[in-house]
Each structure stands twice: as C-alpha cells, then as structure tokens.
Design a protein around this motif. Sequence first.
Motif, PDB file in Angstrom:
ATOM      1  N   GLY A   1       0.643  11.773   9.201  1.00 39.13           N
ATOM      2  CA  GLY A   1       0.690  10.969   9.745  1.00 39.13           C
ATOM      3  C   GLY A   1       1.636   9.497   9.532  1.00 39.13           C
ATOM      4  N   GLY A   2       2.477   8.758   9.541  1.00 37.77           N
ATOM      5  CA  GLY A   2       2.519   7.549   8.845  1.00 37.77           C
ATOM      6  C   GLY A   2       2.365   7.144   7.785  1.00 37.77           C
ATOM      7  N   LEU A   3       3.293   6.679   7.067  1.00 34.54           N
ATOM      8  CA  LEU A   3       3.404   5.954   5.769  1.00 34.54           C
ATOM      9  C   LEU A   3       2.870   4.615   4.788  1.00 34.54           C
ATOM     10  CD1 LEU A   3       6.198   8.231   4.289  1.00 34.54           C
ATOM     11  CD2 LEU A   3       4.172   8.466   4.251  1.00 34.54           C
ATOM     12  N   THR A   4       2.808   3.920   6.141  1.00 36.50           N
ATOM     13  CA  THR A   4       2.419   2.721   6.356  1.00 36.50           C
ATOM     14  C   THR A   4       1.079   2.433   4.897  1.00 36.50           C
ATOM     15  OG1 THR A   4       3.256   2.113   8.310  1.00 36.50           O
ATOM     16  CG2 THR A   4       2.311   0.479   7.326  1.00 36.50           C
ATOM     17  N   HIS A   5       0.106   3.045   5.035  1.00 34.68           N
ATOM     18  CA  HIS A   5      -0.925   2.723   4.137  1.00 34.68           C
ATOM     19  C   HIS A   5      -0.365   2.606   2.995  1.00 34.68           C
ATOM     20  CE1 HIS A   5      -2.234   6.821   4.541  1.00 34.68           C
ATOM     21  NE2 HIS A   5      -3.024   6.189   3.320  1.00 34.68           N
ATOM     22  N   LEU A   6       0.951   3.482   2.591  1.00 32.08           N
ATOM     23  CA  LEU A   6       0.766   3.510   1.076  1.00 32.08           C
ATOM     24  C   LEU A   6       1.270   2.641   0.187  1.00 32.08           C
ATOM     25  CD1 LEU A   6       1.845   7.878   1.544  1.00 32.08           C
ATOM     26  CD2 LEU A   6      -0.205   6.517   0.934  1.00 32.08           C
ATOM     27  N   GLN A   7       1.958   1.513   1.580  1.00 30.90           N
ATOM     28  CA  GLN A   7       2.546   0.525   0.484  1.00 30.90           C
ATOM     29  C   GLN A   7       2.270  -0.304   0.040  1.00 30.90           C
ATOM     30  OE1 GLN A   7       4.046  -2.206   4.196  1.00 30.90           O
ATOM     31  NE2 GLN A   7       5.990  -0.478   3.907  1.00 30.90           N
ATOM     32  N   ALA A   8       0.208  -0.020  -0.322  1.00 36.07           N
ATOM     33  CA  ALA A   8      -0.034  -0.862  -0.973  1.00 36.07           C
ATOM     34  C   ALA A   8      -0.911  -0.003  -2.490  1.00 36.07           C
ATOM     35  CB  ALA A   8      -1.044  -1.329  -0.324  1.00 36.07           C
ATOM     36  N   LYS A   9      -1.150   1.390  -2.065  1.00 36.09           N
ATOM     37  CA  LYS A   9      -0.941   1.715  -3.096  1.00 36.09           C
ATOM     38  C   LYS A   9       0.244   2.405  -3.776  1.00 36.09           C
ATOM     39  CE  LYS A   9      -4.123   4.830  -1.012  1.00 36.09           C
ATOM     40  NZ  LYS A   9      -4.767   6.413  -0.099  1.00 36.09           N
ATOM     41  N   LEU A  10       1.013   2.467  -3.484  1.00 34.77           N
ATOM     42  CA  LEU A  10       2.173   3.301  -4.337  1.00 34.77           C
ATOM     43  C   LEU A  10       2.302   2.869  -5.450  1.00 34.77           C
ATOM     44  CD1 LEU A  10       4.620   5.435  -1.233  1.00 34.77           C
ATOM     45  CD2 LEU A  10       2.752   6.115  -3.582  1.00 34.77           C
ATOM     46  N   PRO A  11       2.847   0.954  -5.817  1.00 35.69           N
ATOM     47  CA  PRO A  11       3.599   0.672  -6.705  1.00 35.69           C
ATOM     48  C   PRO A  11       2.077   0.419  -7.498  1.00 35.69           C
ATOM     49  CG  PRO A  11       4.182  -1.317  -4.700  1.00 35.69           C
ATOM     50  CD  PRO A  11       3.039   0.256  -4.418  1.00 35.69           C
ATOM     51  N   ASN A  12       1.486   0.443  -7.184  1.00 40.32           N
ATOM     52  CA  ASN A  12       0.141   0.131  -7.864  1.00 40.32           C
ATOM     53  C   ASN A  12      -0.429   1.382  -9.002  1.00 40.32           C
ATOM     54  OD1 ASN A  12      -0.560  -2.810  -6.891  1.00 40.32           O
ATOM     55  ND2 ASN A  12      -1.469  -2.335  -6.199  1.00 40.32           N
ATOM     56  N   LEU A  13       0.251   2.842  -8.418  1.00 37.90           N
ATOM     57  CA  LEU A  13      -0.331   3.951  -9.192  1.00 37.90           C
ATOM     58  C   LEU A  13       0.585   4.533  -9.128  1.00 37.90           C
ATOM     59  CD1 LEU A  13      -2.319   4.958  -6.193  1.00 37.90           C
ATOM     60  CD2 LEU A  13      -3.386   4.448  -8.221  1.00 37.90           C
ATOM     61  N   LEU A  14       2.074   4.376  -8.869  1.00 35.23           N
ATOM     62  CA  LEU A  14       3.107   5.375 -10.070  1.00 35.23           C
ATOM     63  C   LEU A  14       3.558   4.909 -10.540  1.00 35.23           C
ATOM     64  CD1 LEU A  14       5.593   5.091  -6.942  1.00 35.23           C
ATOM     65  CD2 LEU A  14       4.598   7.492  -7.997  1.00 35.23           C
ATOM     66  N   PRO A  15       2.942   3.154 -11.482  1.00 40.35           N
ATOM     67  CA  PRO A  15       3.719   3.228 -13.091  1.00 40.35           C
ATOM     68  C   PRO A  15       2.555   4.061 -13.988  1.00 40.35           C
ATOM     69  CG  PRO A  15       3.629   0.999 -11.706  1.00 40.35           C
ATOM     70  CD  PRO A  15       3.071   2.197 -10.490  1.00 40.35           C
ATOM     71  N   ASN A  16       1.126   4.595 -13.395  1.00 40.03           N
ATOM     72  CA  ASN A  16       0.009   5.077 -14.864  1.00 40.03           C
ATOM     73  C   ASN A  16       0.171   6.176 -14.002  1.00 40.03           C
ATOM     74  OD1 ASN A  16      -0.147   2.724 -15.734  1.00 40.03           O
ATOM     75  ND2 ASN A  16      -1.482   1.596 -14.310  1.00 40.03           N
ATOM     76  N   HIS A  17       0.082   7.065 -13.614  1.00 40.00           N
ATOM     77  CA  HIS A  17      -0.055   8.180 -12.871  1.00 40.00           C
ATOM     78  C   HIS A  17       1.133   8.950 -11.560  1.00 40.00           C
ATOM     79  CE1 HIS A  17      -3.996   6.914 -13.077  1.00 40.00           C
ATOM     80  NE2 HIS A  17      -3.950   6.276 -12.716  1.00 40.00           N
ATOM     81  N   PRO A  18       1.172  10.691 -11.652  1.00 42.54           N
ATOM     82  CA  PRO A  18       2.291  11.170 -10.861  1.00 42.54           C
ATOM     83  C   PRO A  18       1.578  11.225  -9.561  1.00 42.54           C
ATOM     84  CG  PRO A  18       1.088  12.533 -13.218  1.00 42.54           C
ATOM     85  CD  PRO A  18       0.759  11.115 -13.239  1.00 42.54           C
TER      86      PRO A  18
END
Length: 65
Positions: free
Chosen positions: A45-62
Amino acid sequence: MPESSLHQALKDRYTRTSEDRQEVSVDGYQIDVVCSDLLVEVQTGGLTHLQAKLPNLLPNHPLLV
C-alpha cells in the motif's frame, strides 16, 4: 488491520533460509523479514508509515523496501 494474503506471500518469498525471520523487532520497529543483516519491509500500500522508520534504520542497517 489484518495482513493481506499478498503481504504474507511476499514475506514468505523473501524468507529464503531457516535462519531468516519474519516480524522481528529491530531498533524498536517491527520489520517484516530479516535475512542475515538485510532488513526487508514489504509494502503493498502506501509508504507513509515508513517516514519514521527509514531515517532511524538506514544509518545502521541495509534495507530493502
């Protein structure tokens, strides 16, 4: 909201080995699939709920979306 059959089928597709896990908590976020060190977020579906996850996960995880 219940998970769709498409969402579950995609999670199953990305779960390739017996070591891969579904619905794992990583850094306080629920991740659909963890394959070794790769995090997989299945989106049907939409990607809206990823807005919080991505900035916090991407620096430390592929991460694959």
